[in-house]
Design a protein around this motif. Sequence first.
Motif, short mmCIF file in Angstrom:
data_model
loop_
_atom_site.label_atom_id
_atom_site.label_comp_id
_atom_site.label_asym_id
_atom_site.label_seq_id
_atom_site.Cartn_x
_atom_site.Cartn_y
_atom_site.Cartn_z
N GLY A 1 36.47 11.04 -0.34
CA GLY A 1 35.58 12.15 -0.07
C GLY A 1 34.27 11.70 0.55
N TRP A 2 33.46 12.68 0.87
CA TRP A 2 32.15 12.45 1.49
C TRP A 2 31.09 12.66 0.43
N LEU A 3 30.13 11.75 0.37
CA LEU A 3 29.06 11.84 -0.62
C LEU A 3 27.72 11.76 0.11
N PRO A 4 27.30 12.87 0.72
CA PRO A 4 25.99 12.86 1.41
C PRO A 4 24.86 12.72 0.41
N TYR A 5 23.68 12.49 0.92
CA TYR A 5 22.53 12.20 0.07
C TYR A 5 22.25 13.32 -0.93
N ARG A 6 22.37 14.56 -0.51
CA ARG A 6 22.07 15.67 -1.43
C ARG A 6 23.04 15.70 -2.62
N GLN A 7 24.30 15.38 -2.37
CA GLN A 7 25.27 15.37 -3.45
C GLN A 7 25.06 14.15 -4.36
N HIS A 8 24.65 13.06 -3.76
CA HIS A 8 24.33 11.87 -4.55
C HIS A 8 23.18 12.18 -5.51
N LEU A 9 22.15 12.86 -5.02
CA LEU A 9 21.01 13.22 -5.86
C LEU A 9 21.43 14.16 -6.99
N ALA A 10 22.40 15.03 -6.73
CA ALA A 10 22.88 15.93 -7.77
C ALA A 10 23.55 15.14 -8.89
N LEU A 11 24.27 14.09 -8.54
CA LEU A 11 24.88 13.23 -9.56
C LEU A 11 23.80 12.53 -10.38
N VAL A 12 22.76 12.06 -9.71
CA VAL A 12 21.67 11.38 -10.40
C VAL A 12 21.00 12.33 -11.40
N ALA A 13 20.66 13.51 -10.93
CA ALA A 13 19.90 14.46 -11.76
C ALA A 13 20.70 15.00 -12.94
N THR A 14 22.03 14.91 -12.84
CA THR A 14 22.86 15.41 -13.95
C THR A 14 23.44 14.28 -14.79
N GLY A 15 22.99 13.06 -14.55
CA GLY A 15 23.38 11.94 -15.40
C GLY A 15 24.76 11.39 -15.17
N ARG A 16 25.43 11.77 -14.08
CA ARG A 16 26.81 11.33 -13.84
C ARG A 16 26.85 10.07 -12.96
N ARG A 17 26.00 9.14 -13.29
CA ARG A 17 25.85 7.93 -12.48
C ARG A 17 25.29 6.83 -13.37
N HIS A 18 25.73 5.61 -13.16
CA HIS A 18 25.14 4.44 -13.81
C HIS A 18 24.79 3.46 -12.70
N VAL A 19 23.50 3.33 -12.46
CA VAL A 19 23.02 2.47 -11.39
C VAL A 19 22.62 1.11 -11.95
N MET A 20 22.88 0.06 -11.18
CA MET A 20 22.39 -1.27 -11.51
C MET A 20 21.47 -1.70 -10.39
N MET A 21 20.16 -1.63 -10.67
CA MET A 21 19.15 -1.92 -9.67
C MET A 21 18.68 -3.37 -9.76
N GLY A 22 17.91 -3.76 -8.77
CA GLY A 22 17.21 -5.03 -8.83
C GLY A 22 15.83 -4.83 -9.42
N ALA A 23 15.09 -5.91 -9.59
CA ALA A 23 13.74 -5.83 -10.13
C ALA A 23 12.91 -6.99 -9.59
N SER A 24 11.79 -6.66 -8.96
CA SER A 24 10.85 -7.70 -8.56
C SER A 24 10.03 -8.16 -9.75
N GLN A 25 9.77 -7.21 -10.67
CA GLN A 25 9.13 -7.51 -11.96
C GLN A 25 9.78 -6.64 -13.03
N LEU A 26 9.84 -7.18 -14.23
CA LEU A 26 10.42 -6.46 -15.36
C LEU A 26 9.68 -6.92 -16.61
N ASP A 27 9.24 -5.97 -17.45
CA ASP A 27 8.51 -6.37 -18.65
C ASP A 27 9.35 -6.19 -19.92
N ARG A 28 8.76 -6.48 -21.05
CA ARG A 28 9.50 -6.51 -22.31
C ARG A 28 10.07 -5.15 -22.72
N TYR A 29 9.49 -4.05 -22.21
CA TYR A 29 9.98 -2.72 -22.54
C TYR A 29 10.93 -2.15 -21.49
N GLY A 30 11.18 -2.94 -20.45
CA GLY A 30 12.08 -2.49 -19.40
C GLY A 30 11.41 -1.74 -18.28
#
Length: 259
Positions: free
Chosen positions: A81-110
């Motif tokens: 299927g096609w997942l344009p940006y607007r549909q991707h954002l809908a998944l984010v806002a409804t919690g149906r996504r688990h992202v693994m991001m990078g970090a230039s800095q990260l502290d003890r509380y995340g």
Amino acid sequence: MSGTGTTTAAPATRAEYCVVACAEAWRGAGEVLASPMGTVPTIGARLARLTFAPDLLLTDGEALLIGDVSAVGAAPRVVEGWLPYRQHLALVATGRRHVMMGASQLDRYGNQNISCVGDWERPRRQLLGVRGAPVNTLNNPTSYWVPKHSTRVFVERVDMVCGVGYDRAAAAGPSATRFHRIPDVISDLGVFDFETPDRTMRLRSLHPGVTVEQVVESTGFALAVPSEVPYTREPTAEELRLIREEIDPKGLRDREARA
């Protein structure tokens, strides 16, 4: 022994332990969109899909949902299927996504920073920008991948908050904490979480060949360290075959995580 057998039988590398640790972040995730950022997390998500997380949704890294698990860098053979940006954002806002991001800095509380280094009024370095980090962390599970664990990344206080940590989410109240969760932080030295009474970072496992002392020296804040720290689980023979022969035959993982 065939060339394939010899390759699969070779001992797991540090990068392959990192891949397996990243894959484990999606264990039990169900039918959610996996959004890995980085080569090792991408391999990990594809490994999870091929083994213990068959319901994971994967993309080609742009706007297509893929139905097969092709090698990293290769075009998908099956497009679901096609997942344009607007549909991707809908998944984010409804919690149906688990992202693994990078970090230039990260502290003890995340709390995570990918925007700038130095004082906001006159930063020493301009980085990627805040991007979608606040929305990610307040709406869907957000894990982090750090390919080079050092005191430059794991800092006492981030210069700017992009991804929201446990202390700031708590201070903002129920609207921020309701869906806030940072399941895993994976680096080239080990795996970390926030399963402590005060929600500060804890060392959960060490990659083989790494010591607790090495992790502590490479971390710029007081890390919670259990009395006994296990090693990150070893890849199975089938997982090594999938990583080496199907998902990443060009060995791109070793460019991102070296022992």
